[in-house]
Design an enzyme around this catalytic site. Structure first.
Site, PDB file in Angstrom:
ATOM      1  N   HIS A 364       0.795  -1.232   0.000  1.00 50.06           N
ATOM      2  CA  HIS A 364       0.000   0.000   0.000  1.00 50.06           C
ATOM      3  C   HIS A 364       0.821   1.273   0.000  1.00 50.06           C
ATOM      4  O   HIS A 364       0.247   2.365  -0.019  1.00 50.06           O
ATOM      5  CB  HIS A 364      -0.914   0.042   1.233  1.00 50.06           C
ATOM      6  CG  HIS A 364      -2.154  -0.777   1.079  1.00 50.06           C
ATOM      7  ND1 HIS A 364      -3.288  -0.311   0.448  1.00 50.06           N
ATOM      8  CD2 HIS A 364      -2.439  -2.038   1.459  1.00 50.06           C
ATOM      9  CE1 HIS A 364      -4.219  -1.248   0.462  1.00 50.06           C
ATOM     10  NE2 HIS A 364      -3.729  -2.313   1.059  1.00 50.06           N
ATOM     11  N   LYS A 555      -9.443  13.913   3.660  1.00 46.87           N
ATOM     12  CA  LYS A 555      -8.535  12.762   3.731  1.00 46.87           C
ATOM     13  C   LYS A 555      -7.630  12.978   4.936  1.00 46.87           C
ATOM     14  O   LYS A 555      -7.648  14.045   5.541  1.00 46.87           O
ATOM     15  CB  LYS A 555      -7.709  12.632   2.450  1.00 46.87           C
ATOM     16  CG  LYS A 555      -7.099  13.958   1.965  1.00 46.87           C
ATOM     17  CD  LYS A 555      -6.353  13.817   0.647  1.00 46.87           C
ATOM     18  CE  LYS A 555      -7.234  13.845  -0.575  1.00 46.87           C
ATOM     19  NZ  LYS A 555      -7.256  12.576  -1.288  1.00 46.87           N
ATOM     20  N   ARG A 556      -6.830  11.972   5.291  1.00 44.71           N
ATOM     21  CA  ARG A 556      -5.853  12.192   6.352  1.00 44.71           C
ATOM     22  C   ARG A 556      -4.990  13.409   6.010  1.00 44.71           C
ATOM     23  O   ARG A 556      -4.731  13.699   4.838  1.00 44.71           O
ATOM     24  CB  ARG A 556      -4.964  10.948   6.495  1.00 44.71           C
ATOM     25  CG  ARG A 556      -5.679   9.766   7.112  1.00 44.71           C
ATOM     26  CD  ARG A 556      -6.071  10.023   8.549  1.00 44.71           C
ATOM     27  NE  ARG A 556      -4.921  10.059   9.406  1.00 44.71           N
ATOM     28  CZ  ARG A 556      -4.795   9.375  10.550  1.00 44.71           C
ATOM     29  NH1 ARG A 556      -5.797   8.605  10.968  1.00 44.71           N
ATOM     30  NH2 ARG A 556      -3.714   9.468  11.280  1.00 44.71           N
ATOM     31  N   LYS A 561      -0.025  14.642   0.866  1.00 41.79           N
ATOM     32  CA  LYS A 561      -1.354  14.897   0.298  1.00 41.79           C
ATOM     33  C   LYS A 561      -1.559  16.390   0.010  1.00 41.79           C
ATOM     34  O   LYS A 561      -2.509  16.778  -0.651  1.00 41.79           O
ATOM     35  CB  LYS A 561      -2.436  14.372   1.237  1.00 41.79           C
ATOM     36  CG  LYS A 561      -2.484  12.822   1.307  1.00 41.79           C
ATOM     37  CD  LYS A 561      -3.566  12.335   2.269  1.00 41.79           C
ATOM     38  CE  LYS A 561      -3.624  10.831   2.435  1.00 41.79           C
ATOM     39  NZ  LYS A 561      -4.445  10.172   1.405  1.00 41.79           N
ATOM     40  N   THR A 663      -8.838   6.373  -2.793  1.00 38.01           N
ATOM     41  CA  THR A 663     -10.186   5.902  -3.086  1.00 38.01           C
ATOM     42  C   THR A 663     -11.168   7.069  -2.917  1.00 38.01           C
ATOM     43  O   THR A 663     -12.248   7.053  -3.511  1.00 38.01           O
ATOM     44  CB  THR A 663     -10.608   4.749  -2.163  1.00 38.01           C
ATOM     45  OG1 THR A 663     -10.312   5.112  -0.803  1.00 38.01           O
ATOM     46  CG2 THR A 663      -9.887   3.462  -2.524  1.00 38.01           C
ATOM     47  N   LYS A 667     -14.722   8.061  -4.998  1.00 35.00           N
ATOM     48  CA  LYS A 667     -16.024   8.388  -4.411  1.00 35.00           C
ATOM     49  C   LYS A 667     -16.525   9.721  -4.944  1.00 35.00           C
ATOM     50  O   LYS A 667     -17.702   9.868  -5.288  1.00 35.00           O
ATOM     51  CB  LYS A 667     -15.902   8.504  -2.883  1.00 35.00           C
ATOM     52  CG  LYS A 667     -15.464   7.252  -2.166  1.00 35.00           C
ATOM     53  CD  LYS A 667     -15.079   7.594  -0.704  1.00 35.00           C
ATOM     54  CE  LYS A 667     -14.323   6.454  -0.068  1.00 35.00           C
ATOM     55  NZ  LYS A 667     -13.666   6.862   1.200  1.00 35.00           N
TER      56      LYS A 667
HETATM   57  C1  LIG Z   1     -12.361   6.935   1.453  1.00 30.91           C
HETATM   58  C2  LIG Z   1     -11.878   7.349   2.779  1.00 30.91           C
HETATM   59  C3  LIG Z   1     -10.524   7.613   2.982  1.00 30.91           C
HETATM   60  C4  LIG Z   1      -9.500   7.540   1.876  1.00 30.91           C
HETATM   61  O1  LIG Z   1      -9.441   8.809   1.238  1.00 30.91           O
HETATM   62  P1  LIG Z   1      -8.234   9.203   0.270  1.00 30.91           P
HETATM   63  O2  LIG Z   1      -8.675  10.510  -0.301  1.00 30.91           O
HETATM   64  O3  LIG Z   1      -8.154   8.135  -0.772  1.00 30.91           O
HETATM   65  O4  LIG Z   1      -7.014   9.308   1.097  1.00 30.91           O
HETATM   66  C5  LIG Z   1     -10.110   8.006   4.235  1.00 30.91           C
HETATM   67  N1  LIG Z   1     -10.982   8.142   5.251  1.00 30.91           N
HETATM   68  C6  LIG Z   1     -12.306   7.926   5.082  1.00 30.91           C
HETATM   69  C7  LIG Z   1     -13.225   8.120   6.238  1.00 30.91           C
HETATM   70  C8  LIG Z   1     -12.799   7.515   3.853  1.00 30.91           C
HETATM   71  O5  LIG Z   1     -14.107   7.290   3.717  1.00 30.91           O
END
Ligand SMILES: *Cc1c(COP(=O)(O)O)cnc(C)c1O
Length: 818
Positions: A364, A555-556, A561, A663, A667
């Protein structure tokens, strides 16, 4: 007694469901409807829904007994589950019945739904992937188990105090968990420490056995996972740590009441808390204990199932596929060898054939600081037999390398399972690679970089081992459940089959040119934005205009990022609006949300900066509402379910080469947000399908980032070339946004003028230009909506069902029934 009687059916229909909920409330919770709170309604409802899932599960077990197919075992230290009520009700097709049943009881579905705690047994993308994958395995009727840890406390709750992140424990279990079955009878002994003793077998050979110095019990808690249309049910089996001997009665009776509990506290610490560090190894011994604990419990559990069903371990690889979600369960390679050799007396070669046949590994991350390794002395102390086995695997592995490449010591050092860089350490990525038949990356770009970087030499030795499996998301959760408005539009336009086959979304393309459809599509988005505006006001007190462009980065919080890049552009826009107030600006709302690892000071400082900028901008009358900035606290799955459907612009702006897949990008695009992003992770493949002309791509490519770093890049070059960037850094660095502490951001700004490792300064101008393209397009609503529809239409391939079907076919060798 007829032991083959079918399970008692859970009555169906709204009236029966109402009675069932009422019975749960009355006899399980012991409450009258008149005194039931929302939480009680949630628990009673969840228990009623669980009955329906259980009925299907038991029936399925009865039907397959004696002819169980190959099972997939998905081992993950994290499962970011979120709430389950809506998902289960939706997948069972019970939403209408439930609405009617609750209405009869004077309760709205939201009252029950919103009372459910968000199960956050994970940090971010990796854990959410595991949750989406489990749901897809059930939807594709793949017999599977998810294995993980039942943490008492999941990911911390984030509170922003004066813009600074504070962490509070999350108590998701405080009112019980109605989804799970406690299985006290399913319990495995997990050993730690002790020594390895040698005995002579009758034939004179040496048998080694591990005599642990300490035992912890792993107790199973099962959460059924029901697939789409209720077709199939799998179990998420989470392990809780218990002391075998909960109380030292001798010590207690001597009067040492605290010491009597010492062992219990030490044992049970293993499943107390999730490590809240994202993308970095936790160096603590407790982390290694967690990893071994759940891995050993999972393997003992699946070997026991194998013996029950097949009577022998020799066919294990034909009947079990063990997927390692990152290196956290990589000790599985040594543990399975130990079980096969020490407990089942298999010869080494056969045990190795089975182990490699059964195990596969998903990588990952390429971040060097995130590649797990454990000090040899710690491994020797905690897992002495495993250390022996790892040495033996390594010896055989290196012998083969030496035979093929005599005299190449550098190659040996590079592919060894033992690293010598910072003291002798076991490299878990290498162990997982060598012990697996397939190793996969999570996007095409990431897989390519794996072959060129972390696993370059191992890849040269085993060129068929690394494969790509681009991530996917559950369309049930991330479209149908979180965005019912758009979903009903899609089923109206394309028919209900789009709910079963996400590739049917392709047929949406012509609708992009249909003005009436675009109008309905925009209306659905507008309604979602209004819902988010309510949430933002509740949580932050800031009023935002649903007509504005909602620009979202959720995101985190991590330097790679590049939330910082987004904040810098926000400041640039703010300064520009103030300088030219009369230009016809596109009104923008900047929405940030995300948690920082508690020890990651730079990330916490970036949150503080975003909040400082938000406060300054939001109260400046010169801005006249053209720009609003909000930081929504406590990002989690539940928050994402409101933010994602409401987004116009999706920020996917990582330093190219550093985001393995992402991911969140999927979404958001699925829900009709246009992406502003770099060519990183799966965004590259999104661009292939959506078309770059319907996105706002910018910035350095992964190879350009590499070249720049190699050439000794300094951010000052970019600052000297960009008046805008220079002004933004001057403002932030001099304390315009931190009047209470002028120096707060000086070091942060200096790092951008310095080596600028994450290429924030390097990409700044290109990012500002891309933002200007986005703002310009938003002023042409029809063109924007057309692009949004085309985004939704192109995202069908990014379903977790597609990803799981690819794992099933090429890695696990199991059939799928979709
Ligand atoms: C989808 C999701 C992530 C991953 O987000 P990225 O933008 O791909 O880093 C992290 N936290 C939550 C709560 C999510 O639903």
């Amino acid at each position: 007694m007829d032991t083959h009687a079918a399970p008692v059916p859970a009555a169906s229909g709204a009236a029966a469901l109402r009675d069932l909920i009422l019975r749960k409330l009355t006899y399980t919770l012991g409450k009258l409807p008149s005194e039931a709170r929302d939480r009680d309604w949630f628990v009673a409802t969840a228990m009623a829904v669980r009955d329906h899932i259980t009925e299907r599960f038991l029936k399925q077990m009865q039907e397959t007994r004696g002819r169980e197919g190959k099972h997939v075992y998905y081992l993950s230290l994290e499962f970011l589950i979120g709430r389950l009520l809506r998902e289960n009700v939706h997948n069972l097709g019970m939403a209408e019945d439930l609405r009617a049943a609750l209405a009869d009881l004077g309760v709205t579905p939201d009252q029950a739904r919103l009372a459910e705690p968000d199960a956050a047994l994970g940090n971010g993308g990796l854990g959410r992937l595991a949750a989406c994958f489990l749901e897809s395995m059930s939807s594709l009727s793949i017999p599977a188990f998810g294995y993980g840890i039942r943490y008492d406390h999941g990911l911390f709750r984030q509170i922003l105090r004066d813009g600074w992140q504070q962490e509070f424990p999350e108590d998701w279990l405080s009112f019980g968990n109605p989804w799970e079955f406690a299985r006290p009878e399913i319990r495995h002994r997990i050993g730690f420490g002790g020594e390895v003793v040698a005995e002579a077998r009758p034939d004179g050979s040496e048998k080694l056995t591990w005599q642990p110095g300490e035992w912890v019990d792993a107790v199973a808690y099962d959460t059924p996972v029901v697939g789409w249309r209720g077709k199939h049910v799998n179990l998420l089996r989470l392990w809780r740590a218990r002391a075998p001997d909960p109380l030292r009665l001798d010590a207690f009776n001597r009067g040492d009441h605290v010491g009597a509990l010492g062992e219990q506290v030490r044992a049970e610490a293993i499943s107390k808390v999730l490590y809240p560090a994202d993308d970095s190894p936790a160096g603590q011994e407790l982390r290694l204990r967690q990893e071994y604990f759940f891995t050993s419990a999972a393997l003992q559990d699946l070997v026991r199932r194998q013996l029950r069903q097949a009577g022998t371990v020799t066919t294990l690889a034909d009947r079990a596929s063990i997927q390692l979600n990152d290196t956290h369960p990589a000790i599985a390679v040594a543990e399975l060898m130990r079980i096969l050799i020490d407990e089942h007396d298999l010869p080494w070669a056969e045990a190795w054939r089975i182990t490699r046949g059964a195990i596969s590994y998903t990588n990952h991350t390429l971040l060097p600081e995130a590649l797990e390794s454990w000090p040899v002395p710690l491994m020797e102390r905690l897992l002495p037999r495993h250390m022996q086995i790892i040495y033996a695997i390594n010896a055989e592995h290196l012998d083969a390398v030496r035979a093929a490449h005599p005299g190449d010591d550098a190659l040996l050092a590079s592919v060894s399972l033992i690293g010598e860089d910072h003291g002798r350490r076991v490299r878990m990525g290498q162990l997982a690679f060598v012990g697996s038949h397939k190793v996969n990356g999570v996007s095409a770009l990431h897989t390519g970089l794996m072959r060129e970087t972390v696993f370059r030499d191992l890849h040269a030795l085993h060129p068929d081992r690394i494969v790509n499996r681009t991530n996917g998301i559950s369309f049930r959760r991330w479209l149908m459940q979180c965005n019912p408005g758009l979903t009903s539009l899609l089923t109206d336009a394309l028919g209900p089959t789009v709910l079963d086959d996400s590739m049917r979304l392709e047929a949406l393309r012509p609708f992009a040119d249909d003005a009436a459809f675009r109008g309905r599509y925009a209306a659905a988005k507008r309604a979602n934005k209004e819902a988010l505006a309510v949430l933002v006001q509740e949580q932050t007190g800031v009023r935002i205009d649903p007509a504005a462009l909602f620009d979202v980065q959720i995101k985190r919080i991590h330097e790679y990022k590049r939330q910082l890049l987004n904040v810098l552009q926000t400041v640039a826009l703010y300064e520009a609006i103030r300088a030219q107030p009369m230009r016809d600006w596109t009104p923008v709302v900047k929405i940030f949300s995300g948690k920082a690892a508690p020890g990651y000071h730079r990330a916490k400082l970036i949150i503080k900066l975003a909040c400082d900028v938000a406060r300054t901008v939001n109260r400046d009358p010169a801005v006249r509402g053209l720009l609003k900035v909000v930081f929504l606290p406590n990002y989690n799955v539940t928050a994402a379910e409101t933010i994602v459907p409401a987004a116009d612009l999706s920020e996917q702006i990582s330093t190219a080469g550093m985001e393995a897949s992402g991911t969140g990008n999927m979404k958001l695009a699925l829900n009709g947000a246009l992406t502003i992003g770099t060519l990183d992770g799966a965004t590259v493949e999104m661009a292939d399908r959506i078309g770059a002309e319907h996105m706002f791509l910018f910035g350095l490519s992964a190879s350009e980032v590499e070249e720049k770093r190699a050439a000794g890049w300094h951010g000052a070059q970019a600052v000297d070339a960009s008046d805008t960037l220079a002004e933004v850094l001057e403002a932030i660095g001099s304390g315009v946004f931190s009047p209470d502490d002028h120096g707060r951001y000086r070091e942060l700004v200096d790092s951008l003028r310095g080596n600028d490792w994450f290429m924030v300064a390097a990409d700044f101008d290109a990012y500002v230009a891309a933002q200007q393209r986005a703002a310009a397009l938003y002023r042409e609503p029809e063109a924007w909506r057309r692009a949004a529809v085309l985004n939704t239409a192109a995202m069908g391939w990014f379903s977790a069902d597609r990803a799981i079907a690819e794992y099933a076919a090429g890695i696990w060798g199991v059939p799928t029934a979709s």
